[in-house]
Design an enzyme around this catalytic site. Structure first.
Site, PDB file in Angstrom:
ATOM      1  N   TYR A 160      -5.004 -37.918 -11.638  1.00  0.00           N
ATOM      2  CA  TYR A 160      -3.614 -37.928 -11.170  1.00  0.00           C
ATOM      3  C   TYR A 160      -2.674 -38.707 -12.083  1.00  0.00           C
ATOM      4  O   TYR A 160      -1.475 -38.702 -11.852  1.00  0.00           O
ATOM      5  CB  TYR A 160      -3.540 -38.531  -9.768  1.00  0.00           C
ATOM      6  CG  TYR A 160      -3.872 -37.542  -8.677  1.00  0.00           C
ATOM      7  CD1 TYR A 160      -4.850 -36.591  -8.872  1.00  0.00           C
ATOM      8  CD2 TYR A 160      -3.202 -37.569  -7.468  1.00  0.00           C
ATOM      9  CE1 TYR A 160      -5.166 -35.689  -7.888  1.00  0.00           C
ATOM     10  CE2 TYR A 160      -3.514 -36.659  -6.466  1.00  0.00           C
ATOM     11  CZ  TYR A 160      -4.501 -35.728  -6.691  1.00  0.00           C
ATOM     12  OH  TYR A 160      -4.812 -34.829  -5.708  1.00  0.00           O
ATOM     13  N   LYS A 227     -18.161 -37.984  -6.794  1.00  0.00           N
ATOM     14  CA  LYS A 227     -18.805 -36.753  -7.257  1.00  0.00           C
ATOM     15  C   LYS A 227     -19.641 -37.096  -8.489  1.00  0.00           C
ATOM     16  O   LYS A 227     -19.580 -36.418  -9.529  1.00  0.00           O
ATOM     17  CB  LYS A 227     -17.688 -35.725  -7.550  1.00  0.00           C
ATOM     18  CG  LYS A 227     -18.129 -34.325  -7.779  1.00  0.00           C
ATOM     19  CD  LYS A 227     -18.713 -33.641  -6.551  1.00  0.00           C
ATOM     20  CE  LYS A 227     -19.358 -32.339  -6.986  1.00  0.00           C
ATOM     21  NZ  LYS A 227     -20.375 -31.836  -6.063  1.00  0.00           N
ATOM     22  N   ASP A 281     -18.600 -33.481  -1.677  1.00  0.00           N
ATOM     23  CA  ASP A 281     -18.685 -32.208  -0.930  1.00  0.00           C
ATOM     24  C   ASP A 281     -19.422 -32.381   0.395  1.00  0.00           C
ATOM     25  O   ASP A 281     -19.022 -31.853   1.431  1.00  0.00           O
ATOM     26  CB  ASP A 281     -19.312 -31.091  -1.783  1.00  0.00           C
ATOM     27  CG  ASP A 281     -20.446 -31.546  -2.647  1.00  0.00           C
ATOM     28  OD1 ASP A 281     -21.548 -31.022  -2.528  1.00  0.00           O
ATOM     29  OD2 ASP A 281     -20.237 -32.472  -3.461  1.00  0.00           O
ATOM     30  N   ASP A 305      -7.255 -37.709  -1.739  1.00  0.00           N
ATOM     31  CA  ASP A 305      -6.148 -36.829  -1.369  1.00  0.00           C
ATOM     32  C   ASP A 305      -6.656 -35.718  -0.456  1.00  0.00           C
ATOM     33  O   ASP A 305      -6.108 -35.461   0.621  1.00  0.00           O
ATOM     34  CB  ASP A 305      -5.553 -36.240  -2.661  1.00  0.00           C
ATOM     35  CG  ASP A 305      -4.181 -35.645  -2.431  1.00  0.00           C
ATOM     36  OD1 ASP A 305      -3.683 -35.718  -1.296  1.00  0.00           O
ATOM     37  OD2 ASP A 305      -3.610 -35.096  -3.394  1.00  0.00           O
TER      38      ASP A 305
END
Ligand code: NAP
Length: 415
Positions: A160, A227, A281, A305
């Site tokens: 970001y 992740k 996930d 987010d």
């Protein structure tokens, strides 16, 4: 403070100060606020009445919030010809804690975003979103009462930060040539390229905040969401640094999942915060199927987010989710939805997001009694099915009320 050029601060009240690494909150703190654009004034008026009633109910006249209106967005533009006057930034910096309604994002260039400017000026590195269900609020899941999570999203790093170049640009070409030559990386000629920085410093201060919160409020666990199975040196490092920080600074107050399995028969000992990590996930699955396993979440910018909005939807969605952007001390609390301009000045929309952001603010000031009164008022009002249009359309037997009437009901129900 640098002199305010266009704004006059209230004559009464005092500034919240940072002394000896602590927030010093006077009994009459000056709190800058931006009412916001579109439906902002409607939800601000309603929420402000609720805040004032709760503080009065909790402390009699001893404590009081001294409101100081500062400007951004359309109101600033029409008054000062500037979407974001310097004075607004200075006021938030000087008074340390503030609150804001939603702001229009003007289309086209040439303006600065308030959120980005404040985030940079005050180094608001943690975006905090508590998500819980209120009985009576319609939800798309079977057990919304199982959701009670607080998400700490890192706000200053990750993809970001905007370190990227468009496909075909000279900069992208240069970067692609560089990484091919130096690292033997395979990148297509026509790729857009960006950088995903995640540092030990950025990770540790975010995880520190999440752990401090969990320990102070006797929460069950902090889950580091990442992740790292795919992006080992950014997302994976986030998890590694998170555990490191927990060990270095909260060793006596935390216990890892491995330790719980090996030494405690699978159950965290009383008084200790469990620290564990989940792959991003899988976290989405868990939030849907067994949200009780998740409590405080510490995660990076992008994961945070997505997770914040997904889990907010499980408990009633957009009109209800509060938020805060925090640095070590500075804090800006805000409604997380937009300005919903089609409903502007209709006294129609749900003030819940801004009201609950105010609850977070009161807790941040240590005014927990006032915060609890508002929560009680909201709980009772939802249970009575007295709600604004957005929830009424999803509920059987609801009594649909205006924004201002909803506020009055919450105040009556604070008891
Ligand atoms: P939005 O203002 O969030 O509204 C989208 C829809 O969400 C509304 O039409 C309404 O749904 C529902 N909604 C929003 N606020 C609600 C409330 N208080 N109570 C009940 N329902 C509510 O999103 P948008 O229309 O995409 O954006 C409008 C403007 O807001 C844009 O200029 C955008 O840039 C800005 N924005 C600002 C912020 C911020 O300042 N934090 C955040 C996001 C967007 P229904 O139509 O189903 O009734």
């Amino acid at each position: 403070m640098a002199v305010l050029e266009t704004l006059t601060p209230p004559k009464e009240g005092q500034r919240i100060e940072i002394r000896d690494n602590h927030l010093q909150v006077p009994d009459h703190p000056i709190v800058p606020f931006i009412e916001g654009d579109g439906t902002g004034p409607d939800i601000w008026r309603a929420s402000q009445r609720i805040f004032d009633a709760a503080v009065k109910g909790a402390y009699g006249g001893k404590k009081r919030l001294v409101w100081f209106e500062v400007y951004a967005g359309e109101k600033a533009h029409s008054t000062y010809g500037n979407w974001l006057p310097e004075d607004t930034l200075r006021a938030f910096q000087h008074y340390v804690v503030g609150i804001k309604g939603p702001l229009t994002t003007p289309i086209g260039g040439g303006f600065r975003s308030l959120n980005v400017s404040l985030r940079q000026l005050l180094d608001l590195y943690a975006c905090v979103r508590p998500v819980r269900w209120f009985e009576g609020v319609p939800s798309p899941v079977k057990h919304p009462e199982w959701v009670d999570v607080v998400i700490f999203r890192e706000n200053s790093e990750d993809i970001y930060v905007g370190l990227e170049h468009p496909s075909g640009s000279p900069e992208a070409k240069k970067l692609i040539e560089f990484v091919r030559r130096e690292f033997n990386w395979k990148v297509r000629d026509d790729a857009g390229v960006g950088l995903k920085p995640m540092s030990a410093f950025g990770t540790k201060r975010l995880v520190r905040k999440a752990l401090r919160y969990a320990v102070d409020r006797h929460r069950k666990s902090v889950t580091i969401v990442h992740k790292g199975n795919i992006m080992k040196y950014t997302e994976g490092a986030f998890a590694k640094w998170g555990y490191e920080l927990a060990r270095e600074e909260f060793g006596g107050q935390t216990v890892t999942w491995d330790e719980v399995q090996k030494s405690y028969g699978g159950k965290a000992p009383a008084g200790k915060v469990l620290i564990q990590d989940y792959i991003a996930d899988v976290t989405f699955q868990h939030l849907l199927t067994r949200p009780r396993d998740l409590d405080v979440i510490a995660t990076g910018n992008l994961n945070g987010d997505y997770i914040s909005d997904a889990v907010a939807a499980q408990v009633g969605g957009i009109g209800m989710a509060p938020g805060a952007n925090l640095s070590d001390f500075h804090a800006i609390f805000e409604a997380t939805h937009g300005t919903a301009p089609k409903y502007a000045n209709l006294d129609k929309v749900n003030p819940g997001s801004l009201t609950l952001s105010g609850v977070m603010m009161l807790e941040y000031l240590g005014w927990n009694e006032a915060a609890s009164l508002i929560v009680r008022g909201l709980e009772k009002t939802f249970k009575q099915k007295v709600v604004t249009y957005d929830l009424a359309r999803l509920m059987d037997g609801a009594k649909e009320v205006k924004t201002s009437e909803f506020a009055s009901a919450v105040i009556d129900n604070m008891g």
